[in-house]
Motif scaffolding. Sequence first.
Motif, short mmCIF file in Angstrom:
data_model
loop_
_atom_site.label_atom_id
_atom_site.label_comp_id
_atom_site.label_asym_id
_atom_site.label_seq_id
_atom_site.Cartn_x
_atom_site.Cartn_y
_atom_site.Cartn_z
N ILE A 80 0.85 -1.20 0.00
CA ILE A 80 0.00 0.00 0.00
C ILE A 80 0.89 1.25 0.00
CG2 ILE A 80 -1.80 1.28 1.23
CD1 ILE A 80 -2.78 -1.39 0.23
N HIS A 81 0.67 2.14 -0.97
CA HIS A 81 1.47 3.37 -0.99
C HIS A 81 0.63 4.62 -0.75
CE1 HIS A 81 0.24 3.43 -5.29
NE2 HIS A 81 0.41 4.72 -5.19
N SER A 131 4.96 7.83 0.07
CA SER A 131 3.58 7.40 0.30
C SER A 131 2.76 8.57 0.82
CB SER A 131 3.53 6.21 1.26
OG SER A 131 4.17 6.52 2.48
N TYR A 132 1.44 8.38 0.81
CA TYR A 132 0.53 9.49 1.11
C TYR A 132 -0.64 9.02 1.98
CZ TYR A 132 2.90 11.24 -3.08
OH TYR A 132 3.85 11.61 -4.01
N ILE A 133 -1.09 9.95 2.80
CA ILE A 133 -2.35 9.79 3.52
C ILE A 133 -3.20 11.00 3.16
CG2 ILE A 133 -3.51 9.71 5.76
CD1 ILE A 133 -0.93 8.45 6.89
N LEU A 134 -4.42 10.74 2.67
CA LEU A 134 -5.35 11.81 2.34
C LEU A 134 -6.60 11.63 3.19
CD1 LEU A 134 -6.48 14.17 0.66
CD2 LEU A 134 -7.16 12.49 -1.08
N ASN A 135 -6.89 12.59 4.04
CA ASN A 135 -8.08 12.57 4.87
C ASN A 135 -9.08 13.59 4.35
OD1 ASN A 135 -7.01 10.62 6.62
ND2 ASN A 135 -6.01 12.18 7.89
N VAL A 176 1.01 13.76 4.71
CA VAL A 176 -0.37 13.75 5.17
C VAL A 176 -1.08 15.02 4.70
CG1 VAL A 176 -1.92 13.60 7.16
CG2 VAL A 176 0.31 12.45 7.23
N THR A 177 -2.22 14.85 4.07
CA THR A 177 -3.01 15.97 3.56
C THR A 177 -4.44 15.85 4.04
OG1 THR A 177 -1.67 16.16 1.55
CG2 THR A 177 -3.88 17.10 1.47
N CYS A 178 -5.02 16.97 4.46
CA CYS A 178 -6.44 17.00 4.80
C CYS A 178 -7.13 17.98 3.85
CB CYS A 178 -6.67 17.43 6.24
SG CYS A 178 -8.42 17.38 6.74
N VAL A 179 -8.11 17.50 3.12
CA VAL A 179 -8.89 18.33 2.20
C VAL A 179 -10.28 18.52 2.80
CG1 VAL A 179 -9.97 18.45 -0.08
CG2 VAL A 179 -7.63 17.60 0.16
N SER A 180 -10.68 19.78 2.94
CA SER A 180 -11.96 20.10 3.58
C SER A 180 -12.88 20.82 2.59
CB SER A 180 -11.73 20.98 4.81
OG SER A 180 -11.03 20.26 5.81
N MET A 219 -2.90 16.33 -2.56
CA MET A 219 -2.18 15.21 -1.97
C MET A 219 -0.80 15.04 -2.59
SD MET A 219 -3.23 11.15 -1.83
CE MET A 219 -2.67 10.76 -3.51
N TYR A 220 -0.74 15.02 -3.92
CA TYR A 220 0.54 14.80 -4.59
C TYR A 220 1.48 16.00 -4.46
CZ TYR A 220 -1.13 10.45 -6.63
OH TYR A 220 -1.58 9.16 -6.81
#
Length: 258
Positions: A80-81, A131-135, A176-180, A219-220
């Motif tokens: 998982i990336h 790798s990335y985490i997008l919340n 880590v990115t949070c998009v609202s 994210m990217y």
Amino acid sequence: MSYILITGASKGIGKALAYELAQNKQNLFILARSEKELTELADELVATYGIQVKSMALDLSESNAAQRVVTYITENDLSIHALINNAGYAVWGNFESNSLEEQLKMLSLHIQTLVSLTYLLLPLLKKQKQSYILNIGSTAAYQAVPTLALYAASKSFVVSFSRALQFELRRSNVSVTCVSPGPVNTNFVNRAGMHAIAETAEKFGISPTALAKKALRAMYHKKTEYVPGFSNVLGVFFATYFPKRLVETVVARLYKQN
């Protein structure tokens, strides 16, 4: 072979994210409650884009959901990336008038499952070169929202947690990115029973596809926090710097039940 994991992938924002990533030849591991919808989506993505798609149907609000996902990943030796925590819904109405069980399920999905998936998958994400985490948060996170009290509070948690985690991981290979977003033209409003504001949400809402493009770009580009749309940015500014009582009065009128 590496995969991007998307929760709540069978409809709305999650489905749009799946299509955008599939077009870019990303292999996907998609999660949602409906096995039928997941299977149909997986078959279409494989046939159209020639990618690999794994799917798992489960209720992510259940307390053991995250562990079941990680067990599947381990047993199938998946790499998982990226983790996209998108699954969510709202319970609309005064706190005391809604079912406690349903409100706790929502909190479990927005907080417990998101945190657990993040914690359990971090060791796998750290094995990747990048790798990335997008919340997926919400503009509701930036103020208290009467009749959406727990929804707004849970999204505040998502924003705060995402920012703190990004700071802790700033020297690692995990971004880590949070998009609202504000209103999105999905079934979200109807799912929450918010029919009184459906017309307003549709008028000012963004399409899931447009949001997916913006969210993945954020994210990217490793943005910590991103609010798409000028009107939403303006709304967050007012919510942050105007008197809280005034802001709460305005949003209470906007989200009031007839």
